[in-house]
Design a protein around this motif. Structure first.
Motif, PDB file in Angstrom:
ATOM      1  N   ARG A  58      -3.862   8.727  17.762  1.00 30.49           N
ATOM      2  CA  ARG A  58      -4.128   9.789  16.803  1.00 30.49           C
ATOM      3  C   ARG A  58      -3.079  10.304  16.069  1.00 30.49           C
ATOM      4  N   ILE A  61      -1.201   7.269  14.239  1.00 32.79           N
ATOM      5  CA  ILE A  61      -1.713   6.877  12.734  1.00 32.79           C
ATOM      6  C   ILE A  61      -1.751   8.093  11.861  1.00 32.79           C
ATOM      7  N   THR A  63      -3.193  11.120  12.080  1.00 31.15           N
ATOM      8  CA  THR A  63      -4.705  12.052  11.799  1.00 31.15           C
ATOM      9  C   THR A  63      -4.439  13.316  12.681  1.00 31.15           C
ATOM     10  N   GLU A  84       0.305  12.554   0.256  1.00 35.06           N
ATOM     11  CA  GLU A  84       0.491  11.473  -0.764  1.00 35.06           C
ATOM     12  C   GLU A  84       1.192  10.441  -0.113  1.00 35.06           C
ATOM     13  N   GLN A  87      -0.749   8.793   2.640  1.00 35.40           N
ATOM     14  CA  GLN A  87      -1.438   7.811   2.300  1.00 35.40           C
ATOM     15  C   GLN A  87      -0.922   6.537   1.896  1.00 35.40           C
ATOM     16  N   ARG A  90      -0.051   4.476   4.969  1.00 37.40           N
ATOM     17  CA  ARG A  90      -1.399   4.149   5.810  1.00 37.40           C
ATOM     18  C   ARG A  90      -1.744   2.732   5.242  1.00 37.40           C
ATOM     19  N   GLY A  91      -1.446   2.584   3.799  1.00 31.70           N
ATOM     20  CA  GLY A  91      -1.751   1.233   3.382  1.00 31.70           C
ATOM     21  C   GLY A  91      -1.019   0.049   4.322  1.00 31.70           C
ATOM     22  N   MET A  95      -6.311  -0.111  11.494  1.00 24.96           N
ATOM     23  CA  MET A  95      -6.706   0.562  12.766  1.00 24.96           C
ATOM     24  C   MET A  95      -7.970   0.081  13.381  1.00 24.96           C
ATOM     25  N   GLU A 118     -10.017  -1.287  -2.433  1.00 24.84           N
ATOM     26  CA  GLU A 118      -9.251  -0.096  -2.706  1.00 24.84           C
ATOM     27  C   GLU A 118      -7.768  -0.182  -3.080  1.00 24.84           C
ATOM     28  N   HIS A 119      -6.976  -1.255  -2.334  1.00 27.52           N
ATOM     29  CA  HIS A 119      -5.635  -1.374  -2.386  1.00 27.52           C
ATOM     30  C   HIS A 119      -5.046  -2.524  -2.977  1.00 27.52           C
TER      31      HIS A 119
ATOM     32  N   LYS B  27      -5.988   8.675 -10.024  1.00 27.14           N
ATOM     33  CA  LYS B  27      -7.004   8.744  -9.082  1.00 27.14           C
ATOM     34  C   LYS B  27      -8.482   9.180  -9.651  1.00 27.14           C
ATOM     35  N   GLU B 120     -12.593   9.514   9.526  1.00 29.38           N
ATOM     36  CA  GLU B 120     -10.913   9.011  10.156  1.00 29.38           C
ATOM     37  C   GLU B 120     -10.787   7.751   9.797  1.00 29.38           C
ATOM     38  N   GLU B 123      -9.720   7.873   6.170  1.00 27.66           N
ATOM     39  CA  GLU B 123      -8.276   8.281   6.091  1.00 27.66           C
ATOM     40  C   GLU B 123      -7.221   7.249   6.444  1.00 27.66           C
ATOM     41  N   VAL B 124      -7.682   6.408   7.351  1.00 28.63           N
ATOM     42  CA  VAL B 124      -6.695   5.586   8.030  1.00 28.63           C
ATOM     43  C   VAL B 124      -6.352   4.289   7.221  1.00 28.63           C
ATOM     44  N   MET B 125      -7.693   4.261   6.405  1.00 28.85           N
ATOM     45  CA  MET B 125      -7.653   3.027   5.319  1.00 28.85           C
ATOM     46  C   MET B 125      -6.898   3.322   3.935  1.00 28.85           C
ATOM     47  N   ALA B 126      -6.488   4.830   3.978  1.00 26.05           N
ATOM     48  CA  ALA B 126      -5.747   5.327   2.848  1.00 26.05           C
ATOM     49  C   ALA B 126      -6.852   5.309   1.739  1.00 26.05           C
TER      50      ALA B 126
END
Lengths: 292, 248
Positions: A58, A61, A63, A84, A87, A90-91, A95, A118-119, B27, B120, B123-126
């Motif tokens: 954790r 990553i 968190t 930010e 974030q 994390r892209g 996980m 999303e990305h 956003k 969580e 969050e990890v997937m942004a």
């Protein structure tokens, strides 16, 4: 002797952890953990229950925040990183959670598609193709329309793996990927992990206490201690080095020996941590039933 | 208590950012999610709100008619029903319904997502949970609470009409004109302001408690109860404060 020095593998590390300490109240869960993970490694973090494996993950990553110490991912310090920037970072990694952590409100395919929607700027048709491909990779063809509640634990885990790999991240974290899976499915997940590193060139960090998996997929291994060595790295190296490691707790853990023994410093071994003191046996039926 | 308050105000601070600053930083609000929550939080609460408002309108008319009849003043029943509903009862009763039905559901859902690591995972997937989960619920609640209140006012007035028309033998035109006679635009404004404030309180409390659940299934159950209790108390206190503000 407990060792917490970084390994000596050459090349630019993907992950650098230095003197990581984490307290929960007065309890020290991680104690001076230091290691490096290099590109292409399948880095395994192993240890007994409660040794701090999942807590360490954790922190990796982002968190959880450590009490002290440093964690660099792709050369960037994440312990002091703004939300930010984190974030954005994390892209670049995926996980796989122990429980799968699929969003229950979405179907399996929608879960896998989520990071892509999303990305990326891919159109719906292309996303659909990628999702089908990812589901095929994990053996879930034809299950995309199902909700997570309609599939088995093993399938959830594979769906979560497909989601973690959706963006083809260069770094993948995996928490107990084979826990609760049958031996065949365990081998399938291990093979997928190996394929990730060997064919795609990804770096994988796996937390597990499944010894078959550890030696099947691991290229570098660390073991966290329990008892007096709580949260410290007591052994690290290649699978061969770990197999030959002189630390009695390591040998006890590898061999699954319930008896074990004490080392030179009188360290309590895993069995004592597991069984605890006699107090753990003093439960009364009425006390338990009254709490239900 | 202090920890819970800190968590609550932290959530409110984050919410302000995601509501007013984030859309200008690329956003935007998730409109699709917001509509889904409007349906879950608001539209699905319509039947329960309608039934409750109808019974309240009926009871209000019956009780006031019984007392006013002694004075020969049943002509005031429509005005009493309308002013009570618009200023006090409709916003309050709608808030109670929404707390029991939607606020508890928001806490339970977020709490379950928390303990099953779904938050969580986001969050990890942004994918910021504030943007994905909280902002749509907030917008849905703030939009739907006043709308449900207006709807409750209409249904409650219909309940009052049932008694006034069939028991007190008032014509529909008489009922409507007298119901409107004792209500000012300001009353409607106060009623809607109250419902908006209640909506903000209910959704922020439900989300804050839900996002901070710990302790598995038992924790989710306890959090849901706490969310309902805290929301009810907050709404009652806010109602008293707002009434006092506009009373003087």
């Amino acid at each position: 002797m407990p060792s917490s020095t970084p390994d000596s593998t050459v090349g630019e590390p993907i992950i650098e952890v230095d003197s990581l300490v984490r307290h929960f109240g007065t309890q020290k869960v991680l104690d001076g953990v230091s290691f490096k993970v290099h590109a292409g490694d399948t880095f395994v973090i192993m240890g007994g229950s409660g040794c701090g494996k999942s807590t360490l993950l954790r922190h990796l990553i982002g968190t959880e925040k450590p009490t002290s110490g440093s964690i660099k991912i792709f050369g960037q310090e994440i312990t002091t990183m703004r939300a930010e920037a984190l974030q954005k970072l994390r892209g670049r990694y995926g996980m796989l959670f122990q429980s799968g952590a699929l969003l229950q409100s979405l179907t399996v395919a929608e879960n896998v598609a989520l990071p892509l929607i999303e990305h990326t700027q891919l159109d719906a048709g292309l996303i659909d193709t990628v999702v089908k491909m990812k589901l095929e990779q994990v053996g879930l063809t034809g299950h995309g329309h199902k909700k997570p509640s309609e599939i088995s634990g093993g399938m959830k885990k594979r769906a979560a793996l497909a989601r973690a790999l959706a963006l083809d991240p260069p770094l993948v974290f995996s928490d107990e990927p084979t826990a609760g899976l049958d031996p065949i499915m365990t081998a399938v997940v291990d093979e997928l992990t190996q394929r990730l590193t060997q064919k795609i060139g990804a770096t994988v960090v796996v937390v597990t206490h499944d010894m078959n998996s550890v030696f099947r997929i691991g290229t570098r291994i660390i073991m966290l201690g329990t008892g007096p060595n709580q949260g410290r790295i007591i052994a690290q190296g290649t699978p061969e080095e770990i197999k030959a490691h002189p630390h009695p707790a390591v040998q006890q853990f590898i061999n699954g020996d319930p008896e074990g023994g004490a080392d030179d410093s009188g360290e309590l071994l895993y069995r004592e941590t597991l069984l605890g003191s006699n107090e753990t046996g003093r439960y009364s039926r009425s006390a338990i039933l009254s709490k239900s | 208590m202090i920890v819970a308050l800190r968590q609550y105000f932290a959530l409110c601070g984050d919410l302000l950012y995601w509501l007013f600053a984030a859309p200008f930083r690329g956003k935007p609000w998730r409109i699709g999610h917001t509509f889904a929550q409007i349906v879950r939080i608001g539209v699905h609460a319509v039947p329960m709100s309608a039934l409750t408002a109808l019974t309240i309108g009926v009871v209000l008319a019956m009780q006031s008619a019984a007392q006013l009849a002694k004075l020969g003043a049943t002509v005031y029943v429509p005005g009493l029903v309308s002013s009570s509903l618009i200023r006090e009862l409709a916003p309050l009763v709608t808030a109670v319904i929404v707390i029991g039905r939607s606020g508890s559901s928001v806490t339970a859902e977020l709490g379950t997502m928390k303990v099953s690591e779904e938050i969580e995972a986001l969050e990890v997937m942004a994918i910021p949970p504030m943007s994905w989960l909280i902002v749509p619920r907030f917008l849905a609640m703030v939009i739907m609470m006043p709308l449900l209140t207006v709807f409750s006012i209409y249904v409650g007035l219909a309940g009052g009409w049932l008694i006034s028309h069939y028991s007190l033998h008032m014509s529909t035109a008489f009922y409507v004109s007298h119901a409107l006679q004792y209500v000012e635009l300001r009353d409607v404004g106060i009623g809607l302001l109250k419902s908006g404030v209640f909506g903000v309180l209910v959704v922020t409390i439900a989300c804050s408690i839900g996002l901070n659940v710990s302790g598995g299934a038992e924790g989710v159950g306890l959090a849901t109860t706490r969310s309902v209790v805290v929301s009810l108390l907050s709404v009652f206190i806010a109602n008293a404060v707002l009434t006092a503000l506009f009373f003087f």
